[in-house]
Design a protein around this motif. Structure first.
Motif, PDB file in Angstrom:
ATOM      1  N   THR A   1      52.735 102.299  44.336  1.00  0.00           N
ATOM      2  CA  THR A   1      51.736 103.086  45.232  1.00  0.00           C
ATOM      3  C   THR A   1      50.592 101.987  45.403  1.00  0.00           C
ATOM      4  O   THR A   1      50.559 101.124  44.898  1.00  0.00           O
ATOM      5  N   LEU A   2      50.110 101.996  46.687  1.00  0.00           N
ATOM      6  CA  LEU A   2      49.260 101.060  47.091  1.00  0.00           C
ATOM      7  C   LEU A   2      47.862 101.262  46.523  1.00  0.00           C
ATOM      8  O   LEU A   2      47.140 102.410  46.624  1.00  0.00           O
ATOM      9  N   ASP A   3      47.399 100.054  46.002  1.00  0.00           N
ATOM     10  CA  ASP A   3      45.665 100.307  45.420  1.00  0.00           C
ATOM     11  C   ASP A   3      44.790 100.342  46.749  1.00  0.00           C
ATOM     12  O   ASP A   3      44.831  99.552  47.725  1.00  0.00           O
ATOM     13  N   SER A   4      44.007 101.385  46.787  1.00  0.00           N
ATOM     14  CA  SER A   4      43.287 101.773  47.879  1.00  0.00           C
ATOM     15  C   SER A   4      42.285 100.532  48.172  1.00  0.00           C
ATOM     16  O   SER A   4      41.775 100.135  49.226  1.00  0.00           O
ATOM     17  N   ALA A   5      42.131  99.877  47.166  1.00  0.00           N
ATOM     18  CA  ALA A   5      40.948  98.573  47.298  1.00  0.00           C
ATOM     19  C   ALA A   5      41.649  97.100  47.873  1.00  0.00           C
ATOM     20  O   ALA A   5      40.584  96.507  48.019  1.00  0.00           O
ATOM     21  N   VAL A   6      42.932  97.263  48.262  1.00  0.00           N
ATOM     22  CA  VAL A   6      43.500  96.052  48.707  1.00  0.00           C
ATOM     23  C   VAL A   6      43.114  95.760  49.928  1.00  0.00           C
ATOM     24  O   VAL A   6      42.569  96.639  50.696  1.00  0.00           O
ATOM     25  N   ASP A   7      43.154  94.366  50.433  1.00  0.00           N
ATOM     26  CA  ASP A   7      42.676  93.990  51.781  1.00  0.00           C
ATOM     27  C   ASP A   7      43.792  94.337  52.784  1.00  0.00           C
ATOM     28  O   ASP A   7      45.031  94.591  52.443  1.00  0.00           O
ATOM     29  N   ALA A   8      43.464  94.254  54.135  1.00  0.00           N
ATOM     30  CA  ALA A   8      44.360  94.778  55.342  1.00  0.00           C
ATOM     31  C   ALA A   8      45.600  93.907  55.393  1.00  0.00           C
ATOM     32  O   ALA A   8      46.701  94.504  55.637  1.00  0.00           O
ATOM     33  N   GLY A   9      45.550  92.674  54.816  1.00  0.00           N
ATOM     34  CA  GLY A   9      46.996  91.964  54.768  1.00  0.00           C
ATOM     35  C   GLY A   9      47.801  92.582  53.831  1.00  0.00           C
ATOM     36  O   GLY A   9      49.025  92.844  54.054  1.00  0.00           O
ATOM     37  N   THR A  10      47.202  92.658  52.469  1.00  0.00           N
ATOM     38  CA  THR A  10      48.179  93.170  51.436  1.00  0.00           C
ATOM     39  C   THR A  10      48.643  94.543  51.872  1.00  0.00           C
ATOM     40  O   THR A  10      49.955  94.859  51.775  1.00  0.00           O
ATOM     41  N   ARG A  11      48.018  95.412  52.530  1.00  0.00           N
ATOM     42  CA  ARG A  11      48.137  96.798  53.004  1.00  0.00           C
ATOM     43  C   ARG A  11      49.399  96.511  54.070  1.00  0.00           C
ATOM     44  O   ARG A  11      50.631  97.291  54.126  1.00  0.00           O
ATOM     45  N   GLY A  12      49.256  95.644  54.928  1.00  0.00           N
ATOM     46  CA  GLY A  12      50.297  95.412  55.896  1.00  0.00           C
ATOM     47  C   GLY A  12      51.710  94.923  55.461  1.00  0.00           C
ATOM     48  O   GLY A  12      52.690  95.437  55.807  1.00  0.00           O
ATOM     49  N   LEU A  13      51.668  94.183  54.304  1.00  0.00           N
ATOM     50  CA  LEU A  13      52.683  93.754  53.632  1.00  0.00           C
ATOM     51  C   LEU A  13      53.503  94.825  52.846  1.00  0.00           C
ATOM     52  O   LEU A  13      54.644  94.951  52.858  1.00  0.00           O
ATOM     53  N   TRP A  14      52.512  95.664  52.274  1.00  0.00           N
ATOM     54  CA  TRP A  14      53.247  96.908  51.492  1.00  0.00           C
ATOM     55  C   TRP A  14      53.717  97.879  52.464  1.00  0.00           C
ATOM     56  O   TRP A  14      54.808  98.286  52.369  1.00  0.00           O
ATOM     57  N   THR A  15      53.122  98.122  53.486  1.00  0.00           N
ATOM     58  CA  THR A  15      53.411  99.318  54.599  1.00  0.00           C
ATOM     59  C   THR A  15      54.892  98.489  55.172  1.00  0.00           C
ATOM     60  O   THR A  15      55.943  99.375  55.392  1.00  0.00           O
ATOM     61  N   TYR A  16      54.891  97.248  55.505  1.00  0.00           N
ATOM     62  CA  TYR A  16      56.308  96.686  55.929  1.00  0.00           C
ATOM     63  C   TYR A  16      57.405  96.975  54.909  1.00  0.00           C
ATOM     64  O   TYR A  16      58.447  97.602  55.567  1.00  0.00           O
TER      65      TYR A  16
END
Ligand code: DHB
Ligand code: MG
Length: 233
Positions: A186-201
């Motif tokens: 699960t994605l840590d809600s505190a991560v930056d937009a870049g990490t969110r993009g990589l995780w979502t990818y």
């Protein structure tokens, strides 16, 4: 085990992993003057030194050859290091199109590809990818797409990659391993937009039945790497 002993063992393991990277690069992906110049170009032009590793370049080249790539798309060109590895996999009438937001980076990229004698089959298109991607729908499909640009937009780049590739193509993304965060359950809600993009990818390629995918630690002693997806339908 004492703290000191544990620290020593961890350092040794990290040193060994770095040594393995060095040996794989030296054995399987030795650089000629063209590649060395492309690797050194970012530092010489006040650009970030964030090119892929030699072994990653060799992996891209091998995958391009495996699919008989005639048309390759790169999103994020930087100084042309990955571009040279990829363009060298193309036949004389093949085409590498690289998209790059910075005109300055694009100029350095053109110099790298010209030094490689590959300017006849490689072009860089400058501007935000949101403006350069739509035109690709008009042309023939691509056999390989390499994504290595701003991380927050990776999910959008994946959608475009799926629209412009043929079945049997590879879609490969850099930095999708990044110390493990893009692989978290699960994605840590505190991560930056870049990490969110990589995780979502990573989540998106796994969930997409048109793709057969795996992430592979290929850089930074296994701390970073590619996600490789084969378009199967
Ligand atoms: C960064 C970007 C990359 O594509 C990479 O391979 C390493 C670092 C960055 O933006 O910091
Ligand atoms: Mg990268």
């Amino acid at each position: 085990m004492s703290d000191e002993e544990q620290t020593r063992l961890l350092r040794e393991a990290a040193d060994t992993r770095a040594l393995i990277d060095q040996r794989i690069d030296a054995l399987f992906a030795p650089e000629d003057d063209v590649l060395r110049a492309a690797r050194e170009a970012p530092a010489a032009h006040d650009m970030p030194s964030i090119s892929i590793s030699p072994a990653q370049g060799k992996l891209l080249q091998t995958l391009a050859r495996a699919v008989g790539a005639r048309r390759i798309l790169e999103i994020g060109a930087l100084a042309g290091y990955s571009g040279v590895w990829l363009a060298r996999a193309l036949p004389a009438d093949g085409r590498l199109i690289s998209l790059e937001v910075s005109e300055k980076h694009a100029q350095v990229w053109r110099e790298s590809l010209a030094r490689a004698g590959l300017a006849d089959r490689a072009e860089v298109r400058v501007g935000p990818a949101s403006e350069t991607l739509p035109a690709l729908l008009e042309g023939p499909r691509f056999d390989l797409v390499f994504i290595d640009a701003n991380k927050d937009d990776y999910p959008t780049y994946l959608e475009w990659a799926l629209r412009v590739t043929r079945p049997g193509a590879f879609i490969i993304a850099d930095n999708t391993v990044r110390s493990g965060q893009p692989l978290a359950e699960t994605l840590d809600s505190a991560v930056d937009a870049g990490t969110r993009g990589l995780w979502t990818y990573n989540q998106s390629v796994v969930a997409d039945s048109r793709l057969l995918s795996v992430a592979l630690p290929t850089d930074e002693g296994g701390l970073d790497g590619f996600t490789i997806s084969l378009v199967i339908g």
